[in-house]
Design an enzyme around this catalytic site. Structure first.
Site, short mmCIF file in Angstrom:
data_model
loop_
_atom_site.label_atom_id
_atom_site.label_comp_id
_atom_site.label_asym_id
_atom_site.label_seq_id
_atom_site.Cartn_x
_atom_site.Cartn_y
_atom_site.Cartn_z
N PRO A 115 0.83 -1.21 0.00
CA PRO A 115 0.00 0.00 0.00
C PRO A 115 0.87 1.26 0.00
CG PRO A 115 0.13 -0.88 2.22
CD PRO A 115 0.93 -1.81 1.35
N LYS A 116 1.48 1.54 -1.14
CA LYS A 116 2.48 2.62 -1.23
C LYS A 116 1.87 3.89 -1.82
CE LYS A 116 6.43 -0.55 -1.83
NZ LYS A 116 7.42 -0.10 -0.86
#
Length: 246
Positions: A115-116
């Site tokens: 989840p960047k």
């Protein structure tokens, strides 16, 4: 380009110049500042997806400096990892990571499901302490400090901790906006060569932000701080739970 060529060459977008290369993904002198703190258990229960289970109301806040990484280059990352269990196996669930380099953002999201988001983290030694910061736009949302190398930690123990399983919630939408991929992914760090591990007095300050909500898990008590340097390979993942198949 023939259909067969598209199939054989397709790895990542753009087809003719992928945003990131194929692995293996090796990191040299990867440096971590990990500050573990106690937080609100009710808030943890709201955000940790089943079938993962919370064991203690703890959060690892991480600042990671990666100056030499295969295909990804030189970048820094920051974010929150929550200790969890999956079928009795202890590991860490990555809630969100913020970094300053496009290839690992694209590769992390598309391959593993990290989840960047794009932001501006830093990690460096500031005279007598190591300092980690995270800016989202012009707002400072995280500041972590630890006394520099006050006490050695056991190298073998820290290597075992790094080698434990990590979990991600990979979400990729279909072209019509519905969910096409919604999976719980497990991955491991591999071929770990520890170069140093230390602890010291630490502090962590989190500030609210609408799009980088690190402060939604408030700091109630600092439990532990670690400064680690290691070479390692980021292993590819495996799907352990498919939410759309249930």
């Amino acid at each position: 380009m023939k259909i067969s060529d598209v199939r054989s060459k397709a790895f990542a977008m753009p087809l003719t110049s992928p945003a990131f290369p194929m692995g293996p993904y090796r990191f040299v002198d990867r440096e971590f500042l990990i500050i573990t703190y106690r937080t609100d258990p009710d808030r943890l229960r709201e955000i940790v997806p089943e079938p993962l289970q919370i064991t203690e109301p703890l959060v690892h806040y991480e600042f990671i400096r990666m100056a030499d990484s295969t295909g990804f280059g030189d970048y820094t990352e920051s974010g929150q990892v929550i200790p969890v269990e999956y079928n009795g196996q202890a590991g860490g669930y990555t809630l969100a990571m913020y970094l300053d380099d496009h290839p690992p953002i694209a590769g992390g999201r598309e391959l593993w499901g990290f989840p960047k988001k794009l932001a501006s983290p830093t990690l460096h030694v500031n005279t007598d302490h190591i300092l980690g910061t995270l800016d989202y736009g012009k707002v400072r949302v995280a500041t972590g400090t630890m006394g520099y190398k006050h006490k050695d930690l056991d190298i073998e123990e820290q290597a075992k901790r790094l080698a434990g399983p990590n979990f991600l919630l990979k979400i990729i939408p279909h072209v019509d906006g519905t969910a096409r991929v919604c999976e719980l992914v497990r991955y491991y760090m591999q071929d770990i060569k520890m170069k140093g591990a230390w602890t010291g007095p630490a502090s962590l300050e989190l500030a609210p932000h609408a799009l980088a909500p690190v402060a939604d898990l408030p700091v109630l008590e600092i439990v532990e701080a670690r400064h680690i340097v290691a070479d390692l390979t980021l292993g590819l993942g495996e799907v352990v739970y498919d939410y759309l198949a249930q």
